[in-house]
Write an enzyme that holds these catalytic residues in place. Sequence first.
Site, short mmCIF file in Angstrom:
data_model
loop_
_atom_site.label_atom_id
_atom_site.label_comp_id
_atom_site.label_asym_id
_atom_site.label_seq_id
_atom_site.Cartn_x
_atom_site.Cartn_y
_atom_site.Cartn_z
N PHE A 267 1.84 -15.29 0.19
CA PHE A 267 1.91 -16.77 -0.62
C PHE A 267 3.16 -17.17 -1.20
CE2 PHE A 267 -2.85 -14.79 -1.15
CZ PHE A 267 -3.18 -15.95 -0.53
N ASP B 232 -7.13 -6.31 -0.38
CA ASP B 232 -5.82 -5.81 -0.03
C ASP B 232 -5.36 -4.59 -0.80
OD1 ASP B 232 -3.31 -5.90 1.49
OD2 ASP B 232 -2.43 -7.49 0.49
#
Length: 880
Positions: free
Chosen positions: A531, A643
């Site tokens: 990100f 994750d």
Amino acid sequence: MGSIFLSVATFLLSCSIFSGFSFSAPVNQEFIYPNFTASNFLFIDSSGVFLASRNESFQAIISQSGQSKNNFYFYVLHVPSNTIIWTANRDAPISESGKLSLTVNGLTIVGDNGTQIWSTPALGSPVTALQLLETGNLVLLDKSNRSLWQSFDYPTDTIVIGQRFPVGKSLSSATSQDDLSTADYRFSLTSVDGLLQWHGLIYWRLSMEPKAYKDVNSPVAYMAMNATGLYLFDGNGEVVVQVSLSQADFRIAKLDYGGHFIVQSFLNGMWSPELEGPDNDCKIPFFCKRLGLCRQTSGSRSSTCSCPPGFRVDTQTNQGCIPSDSHLSLPSACNSTGNGNSSQLNSSTVSYMSLGASIDYFANSFLDPSAYSINLTACRDLCTENCSCSGLFYDSSSSYCYLLNDQLGSFMSNTGGQNDRLGYIKALAVSLPDDNSLDNQRKQIPLVALVLLPFTGFTLLVMLLVLSFLWWRRRGKLPKTSVVKLGSLKSSLSEDELEALSIPGLPVRFDYEEIEAATNNFSEQIGAGGFGAVYKGALPNKTLVAVKKITNLGVQGKKEFCTEIATIGNIHHVNLVRLKGFCVQGRQKLLVYEYMNRGSLDRILFGNGPVLEWQERVDIAVGVARGLAYLHSGCDNKIIHCDVKPENILLHSQFQVKISDFGLSKLLTPEQSSHFTTMRGTRGYLAPEWLTSSAITDKTDVYSYGMVLLEIVRGRKNCLLRTGSSSLENGSSSGGQPSSSSSGIGAVYFPLFALEMHEQGRYLELADPRLEGRVTSEEVEKLVRVALCCVQEEPTLRPSMVNVVSMLEGGMPLGEPRVESLNFLRFYGRRFVESSTIQGQNTGAEYMLDPQSNASETGTATASNPFFSYMSSQQVSGPR
């Protein structure tokens, strides 16, 4: 002669009134029948017993409770322990001559004046008998021996083995040991948990108990106990939550008059405590009465009570503390019209007395804030204009405002740990002097003083306001572009931004310029992810933060972004990294997290620094498990991390472990989510269902956790190609024969090697060789068995994270992994070895390889084959 005649007449009259009842001794029988009447006065030995269970384990009695002299109750008693388990008329005691009657319409208790005190509800059929069962259940039966009414359906403060406690019911505490009347503490069962409450405020949950672990996520229907534990069941009788306890023939769960929920068993003539919540008296809402301050004695369960600074004991009522300043008084509650003390506010000045630092309130950990992203002044204004508000707590780090309404309980000293909440008690000043008195005072004041004093005061007030504004603005606590007050926004923001920032639950909003200054223009990068990058920063109050600059979100509206941030910002757990604030300004989107000064687990576990000792590894494993368990079952909305990996496990001082990046997959747009599904995880930690397009559930995180746990055990990555000299890394077992997991040159797929060593019971060979002599086989076995249970191919076979916590902490037995559900590791291992052999021949270097690649099983591997391409965790996963 006349007196003798009168006594005989009285005797005969009594016999005619209470025909069929023998008062010469207690009636110990299992059944009684209609047209039966009894009172304590009729029993010559004053025992009050008129009904007993078959083995006389329980008795139905009309008698006093404890040392009470005049209050008589109809109750069921467990005889061996002399414990009352149910009471009929707890809120309406009778005298010794009050009567209990059994008719075809049911049971009735009547007082001295003939007034009905208590009765069973209307029944569908005539009553033929009252029976006391050996379970302690009092039952009214019809002619077919079917139950018309039972005491188990109307619990008071206790439940016993075999009794169902359904959702919607509650236990109510007694006032004292002798006074059985209903007091203010409640234990209620909801569809998700058991709750302790005081005046509607939660102060404990059953799920907080370390022994409690969740099996499934079905809605709870009822609670019950048996000889092995306490359980919450769904409507199909499946266990949702269980608290495993020692074997016992008789056990009770009781809400005692002090506000504790206690489970205890009776064995060999003694009670044995098994569960008590809360475990700290200072968490009991009224332990030190109103406004009292509770301090727990270090190293013990004992606690002491005092008054907070600025308060003294209320000697008149002995019900807590009041302001030390006689010119201040506590406001009264709202009246029936809802205006409450609004009239008082017109003639009095409201002030707020600070409770000082390190003082907290029992309800703050369970309450949602009354307002978000406001400053202290606005929080006080909310309380001032609310007649129900008795005080407030303000969290300076999150700008959350917590209002304390109506009843105030005790406070607790919070000397350990960080607490950004400061408490204030609402107080009213005494009335001002009347107008005549003020006129007389004005006549005595010189004219120049009448002119200068107001001007001077006004000037000082303006200066004070300006300085306060600048100070708050400098600290970043007062938003420059919007002010929230009394539920409305006065803002210079655009309409879209205003709508986005008015979402409840948002953490502190920072301006971009403030974050730019805090990070020194983003000069110190400490990490990177899918990100965007992460930078170290320092707020004006010197608090260190980690700022995540999000750059790869695609198109996403401010409102959608803020909605997800509000969800993430409201998640607080000791093992989850705290989101302290955010920025959404133009195209800029940033997240501000607490700073973890020891970095991520991968750097410590796989780096060249000091080796992690075994107990440190266990503590990290437990901390991660607790954090994931909270995300899966402790939040209002379940969050799947997607994750879990060492890079997303951060460490603070003393190896305090916190999970980062939870919930960030929510920030993906639907387009990104559909195109990059597998990018929500990292190769090597992805569960098999990611690769087969199966449903993604919380068990996906469990798989990733199992893989991380194996790496914690070994201190190396699971997928490692390395030229080395150790037997493990050279692919030979201790017997000198190559392991099937590692037959290639220098190739080891550790999960398969762990399975093989588990099958052979050779756990010590799996431990980090740097810990030689400092860890036992039994210690390694615990973590390996838990890890293998977690990485089973079938998701339903994997334990929940709550159960993982319980296994690691010893609350439940270790699971036994099913070998047939781990055979896929053999396929992974074979592919890894085949590919790593070719790659090792090409370079002879160390590589990270992924057996979950989509390479063909029989394909000829080359350096260009996707199987060998290494995609870093930073490229694949979200930010950290």
